[in-house]
Motif scaffolding. Structure first.
Motif, PDB file in Angstrom:
ATOM      1  N   ASP A  67      -0.924 -18.635   6.011  1.00 31.62           N
ATOM      2  CA  ASP A  67      -0.005 -18.205   5.836  1.00 31.62           C
ATOM      3  C   ASP A  67       1.667 -18.679   5.545  1.00 31.62           C
ATOM      4  O   ASP A  67       2.626 -18.107   5.776  1.00 31.62           O
ATOM      5  N   ALA A  68       1.509 -19.612   4.319  1.00 28.97           N
ATOM      6  CA  ALA A  68       2.740 -19.229   3.273  1.00 28.97           C
ATOM      7  C   ALA A  68       3.546 -18.435   3.398  1.00 28.97           C
ATOM      8  O   ALA A  68       4.365 -18.187   2.863  1.00 28.97           O
ATOM      9  N   ASP A  69       2.453 -17.773   2.352  1.00 29.92           N
ATOM     10  CA  ASP A  69       2.495 -16.955   1.778  1.00 29.92           C
ATOM     11  C   ASP A  69       2.700 -15.586   2.350  1.00 29.92           C
ATOM     12  O   ASP A  69       3.753 -14.278   2.157  1.00 29.92           O
ATOM     13  N   ARG A  70       3.057 -15.180   3.901  1.00 31.35           N
ATOM     14  CA  ARG A  70       3.027 -13.990   5.168  1.00 31.35           C
ATOM     15  C   ARG A  70       4.343 -13.532   5.033  1.00 31.35           C
ATOM     16  O   ARG A  70       5.128 -12.689   5.191  1.00 31.35           O
ATOM     17  N   PRO A  71       4.654 -14.492   5.283  1.00 32.59           N
ATOM     18  CA  PRO A  71       7.105 -14.380   5.566  1.00 32.59           C
ATOM     19  C   PRO A  71       7.051 -13.355   4.041  1.00 32.59           C
ATOM     20  O   PRO A  71       7.958 -12.310   3.552  1.00 32.59           O
ATOM     21  N   ALA A  72       7.130 -13.661   3.091  1.00 32.67           N
ATOM     22  CA  ALA A  72       7.244 -13.237   1.786  1.00 32.67           C
ATOM     23  C   ALA A  72       6.379 -11.556   1.575  1.00 32.67           C
ATOM     24  O   ALA A  72       7.248 -10.877   0.892  1.00 32.67           O
TER      25      ALA A  72
ATOM     26  N   LEU B 181      -3.264  -3.283   8.093  1.00 30.50           N
ATOM     27  CA  LEU B 181      -2.254  -3.662   8.058  1.00 30.50           C
ATOM     28  C   LEU B 181      -2.727  -5.483   8.504  1.00 30.50           C
ATOM     29  O   LEU B 181      -2.644  -6.369   7.732  1.00 30.50           O
ATOM     30  N   VAL B 182      -2.938  -5.345   9.544  1.00 29.62           N
ATOM     31  CA  VAL B 182      -3.279  -6.833  10.155  1.00 29.62           C
ATOM     32  C   VAL B 182      -4.455  -7.638   9.075  1.00 29.62           C
ATOM     33  O   VAL B 182      -4.251  -9.105   8.703  1.00 29.62           O
ATOM     34  N   ARG B 183      -4.986  -6.699   8.995  1.00 32.71           N
ATOM     35  CA  ARG B 183      -6.254  -7.542   7.792  1.00 32.71           C
ATOM     36  C   ARG B 183      -5.713  -8.150   6.520  1.00 32.71           C
ATOM     37  O   ARG B 183      -6.198  -8.913   5.801  1.00 32.71           O
ATOM     38  N   PHE B 184      -5.037  -7.011   5.530  1.00 34.29           N
ATOM     39  CA  PHE B 184      -4.140  -7.487   4.899  1.00 34.29           C
ATOM     40  C   PHE B 184      -3.137  -8.259   4.870  1.00 34.29           C
ATOM     41  O   PHE B 184      -3.487  -9.509   3.742  1.00 34.29           O
ATOM     42  N   VAL B 185      -2.464  -8.519   5.963  1.00 33.24           N
ATOM     43  CA  VAL B 185      -1.826  -9.635   6.390  1.00 33.24           C
ATOM     44  C   VAL B 185      -2.872 -11.388   5.912  1.00 33.24           C
ATOM     45  O   VAL B 185      -2.491 -11.725   5.634  1.00 33.24           O
ATOM     46  N   ALA B 186      -4.040 -10.743   6.785  1.00 38.55           N
ATOM     47  CA  ALA B 186      -4.210 -11.808   6.716  1.00 38.55           C
ATOM     48  C   ALA B 186      -4.961 -12.386   6.239  1.00 38.55           C
ATOM     49  O   ALA B 186      -5.904 -13.762   6.039  1.00 38.55           O
ATOM     50  N   GLU B 187      -5.879 -11.822   5.103  1.00 36.49           N
ATOM     51  CA  GLU B 187      -5.890 -12.013   4.099  1.00 36.49           C
ATOM     52  C   GLU B 187      -4.972 -13.525   3.003  1.00 36.49           C
ATOM     53  O   GLU B 187      -6.046 -13.700   1.701  1.00 36.49           O
ATOM     54  N   HIS B 188      -3.798 -13.304   3.713  1.00 37.59           N
ATOM     55  CA  HIS B 188      -3.152 -14.101   2.467  1.00 37.59           C
ATOM     56  C   HIS B 188      -2.486 -15.776   3.495  1.00 37.59           C
ATOM     57  O   HIS B 188      -2.575 -15.972   4.740  1.00 37.59           O
TER      58      HIS B 188
END
Length: 188
Positions: free
Chosen positions: A32-37, A23-30
């Protein structure tokens, strides 16, 4: 520890921290501004999946119960079918059933109906129908003492033929007398 509170139609999770390398790898691919959404959407999708999984579990339980019910019904129907088959065989089987035996007892070669009709129409028995008819007919038609013989006896006074006989005799005597008169007139 994460604290989750519900305020009306809002769900709040403070200090949410998840340890999962994928999950960390998946979120890291996006970005920073898109991560909360993305995390909010992931939370929604996850909660919806969990809610549906609960429904799926309930559907599975219903399906299991329904399958068990169908199996019980099949067993019950099979038992009822066997009982019905046994009852029908007991009552209607070719020669062994109750109905054929009962019918044979009453209608068969040595049945009650045959015995009763044989007794009823036995010409040798005076109390049978034939014996009674014979006695009755004998009273009216058999021999000189029969009622019909008495009614038709022209010599018996009171008989309808007795009066007819007298009328015929008188008529023939008149005819004979006329013939004698005619014969006498012709010879004279």
């Amino acid at each position: 520890m994460t604290q989750v509170t519900i305020e009306g139609d809002r769900l709040c999770a403070d200090s949410l921290c998840v340890r999962d390398p994928e999950l960390v790898r998946f979120v890291a691919e996006h970005e920073d501004a898109d991560r909360p959404a993305l995390v909010e959407r992931a939370l929604r999708v996850g909660l919806i999946a969990l809610a549906n999984a609960g429904v799926t579990v309930n559907v599975d339980a219903v399906q299991r119960e329904f399958a068990a019910l169908l199996e019980r019904m099949d067993r019950s129907n099979e038992a009822a079918s066997e009982a019905l088959t046994t009852t029908l065989r007991d009552n209607f089987a070719d020669a062994d059933g109750r109905l054929p035996r009962t019918l044979d007892r009453f209608l068969g070669e040595r049945g009650e109906l045959r015995r009763l009709t044989a007794e009823l129409f036995d010409p040798e028995r005076r109390d049978s129908a034939i014996g009674r008819i014979r006695t009755l007919l004998g009273t009216y038609f058999d021999g000189d003492g029969a009622l019909l013989a008495q009614l038709l006896d022209p010599a018996r006074e009171g008989s309808p033929l007795h009066g007819f006989r007298d009328e015929m005799r008188e008529g023939l005597e008149r005819v004979a007398e006329r013939l004698s008169n005619l014969e006498a007139a012709r010879t004279a």
